[in-house]
Design an enzyme around this catalytic site. Structure first.
Site, PDB file in Angstrom:
ATOM      1  CE  LYS A  22      -1.713   1.707   4.022  1.00  0.00           C
ATOM      2  NZ  LYS A  22      -1.490   3.152   4.211  1.00  0.00           N
ATOM      3  CB  CYS A 118      -4.130   6.827  11.037  1.00  0.00           C
ATOM      4  SG  CYS A 118      -4.631   5.352  10.170  1.00  0.00           S
ATOM      5  NE  ARG A 123       0.997  10.069  10.494  1.00  0.00           N
ATOM      6  CZ  ARG A 123       0.488   9.103   9.767  1.00  0.00           C
ATOM      7  NH1 ARG A 123      -0.773   8.792   9.857  1.00  0.00           N
ATOM      8  NH2 ARG A 123       1.250   8.441   8.914  1.00  0.00           N
ATOM      9  CB  VAL A 125       2.874  18.335   5.715  1.00  0.00           C
ATOM     10  CG1 VAL A 125       1.949  17.136   5.726  1.00  0.00           C
ATOM     11  CG2 VAL A 125       2.106  19.636   5.714  1.00  0.00           C
ATOM     12  CG  ASP A 126       7.299  20.255  10.092  1.00  0.00           C
ATOM     13  OD1 ASP A 126       6.713  19.151   9.982  1.00  0.00           O
ATOM     14  OD2 ASP A 126       8.178  20.464  10.937  1.00  0.00           O
ATOM     15  CG  ASP A 308       3.144   1.371   9.470  1.00  0.00           C
ATOM     16  OD1 ASP A 308       2.799   2.213  10.312  1.00  0.00           O
ATOM     17  OD2 ASP A 308       3.272   1.635   8.255  1.00  0.00           O
ATOM     18  NE  ARG A 400      -6.903   4.834   5.434  1.00  0.00           N
ATOM     19  CZ  ARG A 400      -6.006   5.392   6.245  1.00  0.00           C
ATOM     20  NH1 ARG A 400      -6.285   5.613   7.495  1.00  0.00           N
ATOM     21  NH2 ARG A 400      -4.827   5.752   5.789  1.00  0.00           N
TER      22      ARG A 400
HETATM   23  C1  UD1 Z   1       4.695   6.634   6.361  1.00  0.00           C
HETATM   24  C2  UD1 Z   1       3.737   5.494   6.193  1.00  0.00           C
HETATM   25  C3  UD1 Z   1       3.162   5.077   7.537  1.00  0.00           C
HETATM   26  C4  UD1 Z   1       4.287   4.785   8.525  1.00  0.00           C
HETATM   27  C5  UD1 Z   1       5.264   5.953   8.590  1.00  0.00           C
HETATM   28  C6  UD1 Z   1       6.484   5.664   9.437  1.00  0.00           C
HETATM   29  C7  UD1 Z   1       2.822   5.917   3.992  1.00  0.00           C
HETATM   30  C8  UD1 Z   1       1.633   6.261   3.166  1.00  0.00           C
HETATM   31  N1  UD1 Z   1       2.661   5.913   5.311  1.00  0.00           N
HETATM   32  O1  UD1 Z   1       3.938   7.734   6.892  1.00  0.00           O
HETATM   33  O2  UD1 Z   1       2.374   3.909   7.344  1.00  0.00           O
HETATM   34  O3  UD1 Z   1       3.734   4.589   9.818  1.00  0.00           O
HETATM   35  O4  UD1 Z   1       5.737   6.274   7.267  1.00  0.00           O
HETATM   36  O5  UD1 Z   1       7.140   4.521   8.994  1.00  0.00           O
HETATM   37  O6  UD1 Z   1       3.871   5.601   3.472  1.00  0.00           O
HETATM   38  N2  UD1 Z   1       6.762  14.339  10.673  1.00  0.00           N
HETATM   39  C9  UD1 Z   1       6.865  15.683  10.945  1.00  0.00           C
HETATM   40  N3  UD1 Z   1       6.823  16.560   9.902  1.00  0.00           N
HETATM   41  C10 UD1 Z   1       6.690  16.154   8.611  1.00  0.00           C
HETATM   42  C11 UD1 Z   1       6.593  14.773   8.337  1.00  0.00           C
HETATM   43  C12 UD1 Z   1       6.631  13.888   9.394  1.00  0.00           C
HETATM   44  O7  UD1 Z   1       6.981  16.086  12.102  1.00  0.00           O
HETATM   45  O8  UD1 Z   1       6.650  17.000   7.719  1.00  0.00           O
HETATM   46  C13 UD1 Z   1       6.822  13.355  11.790  1.00  0.00           C
HETATM   47  C14 UD1 Z   1       5.566  12.513  11.935  1.00  0.00           C
HETATM   48  O9  UD1 Z   1       4.607  13.175  12.734  1.00  0.00           O
HETATM   49  C15 UD1 Z   1       6.118  11.264  12.577  1.00  0.00           C
HETATM   50  C16 UD1 Z   1       7.512  11.132  11.971  1.00  0.00           C
HETATM   51  O10 UD1 Z   1       7.829  12.419  11.458  1.00  0.00           O
HETATM   52  O11 UD1 Z   1       6.236  11.460  13.974  1.00  0.00           O
HETATM   53  C17 UD1 Z   1       7.640  10.110  10.855  1.00  0.00           C
HETATM   54  O12 UD1 Z   1       6.634  10.337   9.910  1.00  0.00           O
HETATM   55  P1  UD1 Z   1       6.798   9.958   8.373  1.00  0.00           P
HETATM   56  O13 UD1 Z   1       7.977   9.051   8.207  1.00  0.00           O
HETATM   57  O14 UD1 Z   1       6.774  11.203   7.569  1.00  0.00           O
HETATM   58  O15 UD1 Z   1       5.478   9.138   8.124  1.00  0.00           O
HETATM   59  P2  UD1 Z   1       4.523   9.195   6.858  1.00  0.00           P
HETATM   60  O16 UD1 Z   1       5.311   9.397   5.621  1.00  0.00           O
HETATM   61  O17 UD1 Z   1       3.384  10.093   7.150  1.00  0.00           O
END
Ligand code: UD1
Length: 422
Positions: A22, A118, A123, A125-126, A308, A400
């Site tokens: 996925k 979720c 989480r 997106v900065d 995960d 999902r």
């Molecule tokens: C992806 C996976 C998700 C998995 C996660 C960690 C997908 C669709 N989802 O999520 O299943 O649990 O990786 O292996 O691939 N963060 C920030 N700022 C940002 C981005 C992330 O603070 O701009 C933080 C998040 O809140 C989290 C950490 O960084 O605490 C890791 O997140 P990230 O690796 O980005 O996870 P996703 O890509 O959202």
């Protein structure tokens, strides 16, 4: 909303096919936005998140043809007709933010709603936005939307992530393929899904080095072409079903699985006393006699133990012999399955990011609530080890991320059925 009813006590035996990932598919699909030529993905999983991404891409002008019952996705983004990813679609799935980099790289502008997904922590997106800025984009946040602009196109730059982010690495990698000059991504994520994305982009003509390491270098090109790419095996579905015979007893061969995708997880299975064997068709797992041993687990970015699989591992450790400690280092609010497991008789203490699980001999069936994607499946696993009936309510999240879960598990001998809701 649908519920799933599991009756514990049946051993699991046989083979189970593991789908395409996925999380890989959700980043490979937006890669179509980078090229006018068609991109075809094979081995796609049949999940509601994939449908959500299809709807999002279609809203931007991509034509998506789903073939072979959804396992082949032929996409063509000949012309993008809309550069705004709308709140109504994006709020359903956090991975929607992955259209930002490709749209911006190809069109020099993009507007994307801030995402949902979720509820497992803040989480933000900065990091995605900082990466775009490092490539010359101007970013403005207005009315819940990210407005990104790069007049004259993106320019190569150095992006140094303060901590590892899978999604931000993917967004930056896709954007960098069409940026002018060289981009270096430092402290990049090394997940197999990133490597899979890099391989697909390379097949489309991108110049990428270092995928799978923490420094990825991208030499921008003027245009990307089409490609056909097979989605890598879902290591999370794989790990989930590898736990099933350890929880319920029996011996299961997970078809298409390879140990390199789940090496840190396999080390833990070794430590609990499981038999894990790579076969020529996949990975076979069986439980030695008696209860599994207690162990300590800390979640980390790849190649560490995946967050995960933490909920599913906890479900197994609820009936381990002794006390296990699970430390969640990726998401701050990812123990929502613990109170549900406690309803089934588990002994779990949660303090901040640490859960201490004292194994009990047997769980007891109970009505429980699925709170997020991986939590949902952990409750199904727990139900297979419990005495009596477990009703997992609100399985919306499950669909999902897991295709035909009740069919796959009942083929192994589990007593499981779906009750359709309104
Ligand atoms: C992806 C996976 C998700 C998995 C996660 C960690 C997908 C669709 N989802 O999520 O299943 O649990 O990786 O292996 O691939 N963060 C920030 N700022 C940002 C981005 C992330 O603070 O701009 C933080 C998040 O809140 C989290 C950490 O960084 O605490 C890791 O997140 P990230 O690796 O980005 O996870 P996703 O890509 O959202």
């Amino acid at each position: 909303m649908d519920s799933i009813i599991v009756t514990g006590g049946s051993e699991l035996n046989g083979d189970i096919p593991i789908a395409g990932a996925k999380n890989a598919c959700l980043t490979l699909m937006p890669a179509t936005l980078l090229s006018e030529d068609p991109l075809t993905l094979t081995n796609a999983p049949r999940l509601s998140d994939i449908k959500t991404m299809t709807t999002l891409l279609e809203s931007l002008g991509t034509e998506v043809t789903s073939m072979q019952d959804g396992q082949v996705l032929a996409m063509s983004s000949h012309k993008l007709t809309n550069l705004t990813a709308d709140y109504d679609i994006v709020r359903k799935m956090r991975a929607s933010i992955l259209v930002l980099g490709p749209m911006l790289a190809r069109e020099g502008q993009a507007v994307v709603s801030l995402p949902g997904g979720c509820a497992i922590g803040a989480r933000p997106v900065d990091l995605h936005l900082k990466a775009m800025e490092a490539m010359g984009a101007e970013i403005e946040l207005k009315d819940g939307y990210v407005h990104a602009k790069a007049s004259g196109g993106l320019k190569g730059g150095t992006v140094e992530f303060p901590f590892v982010s899978v999604g931000a690495t993917e967004n930056a990698l896709m954007a960098a393929t069409l940026a002018k000059g060289t981009t270096v991504l430092k402290n990049a994520a090394r997940e197999p899904e990133i490597v899979d994305l890099a391989h697909c982009l390379q097949a489309m003509g991108a110049q990428i080095d270092g995928e799978g390491t923490s420094t990825i270098t991208v030499q921008g090109v003027d245009r990307l072409g089409g490609a056909t790419h097979r989605v890598v095996t879902d290591r999370i579905e794989l790990g989930t079903y590898m736990l099933a015979p350890l929880i319920a007893g029996g011996s299961v061969e997970c078809l298409g699985g390879t140990i390199d995708l789940v090496a840190a997880f396999c080390e833990k299975l070794d430590a609990v006393g499981a038999r894990v064997e790579q076969t020529d068709r996949g990975i076979r797992v069986s439980r030695a006699n008696g209860r599994v041993a207690a162990i300590d687990v800390t979640t980390e970015p790849f190649p560490g133990f995946p967050t995960d699989l933490q909920a599913q591992m906890m479900a197994m450790l609820c009936t381990a012999n002794g006390t296990s400690v699970l430390e969640e280092k990726i998401f701050e609010n990812r123990f929502m399955h613990a109170p549900e497991l406690i309803r089934m008789g588990a002994q779990i203490d949660v303090h901040g990011g640490t859960a201490t699980v004292t194994g009990v001999e047997r769980l007891k069936g109970a009505p429980v609530m699925a709170t997020d994607l991986r939590a949902s499946v952990s409750l199904i696993l727990a139900g297979m080890a419990a005495e009596g009936e477990t009703r997992v309510n609100r399985v919306y999240h499950l669909d999902r991320g897991y295709e035909r879960v009740e069919e796959k598990l009942s083929n192994l001998g589990a007593t499981i059925e779906r009750i359709k809701g309104e």
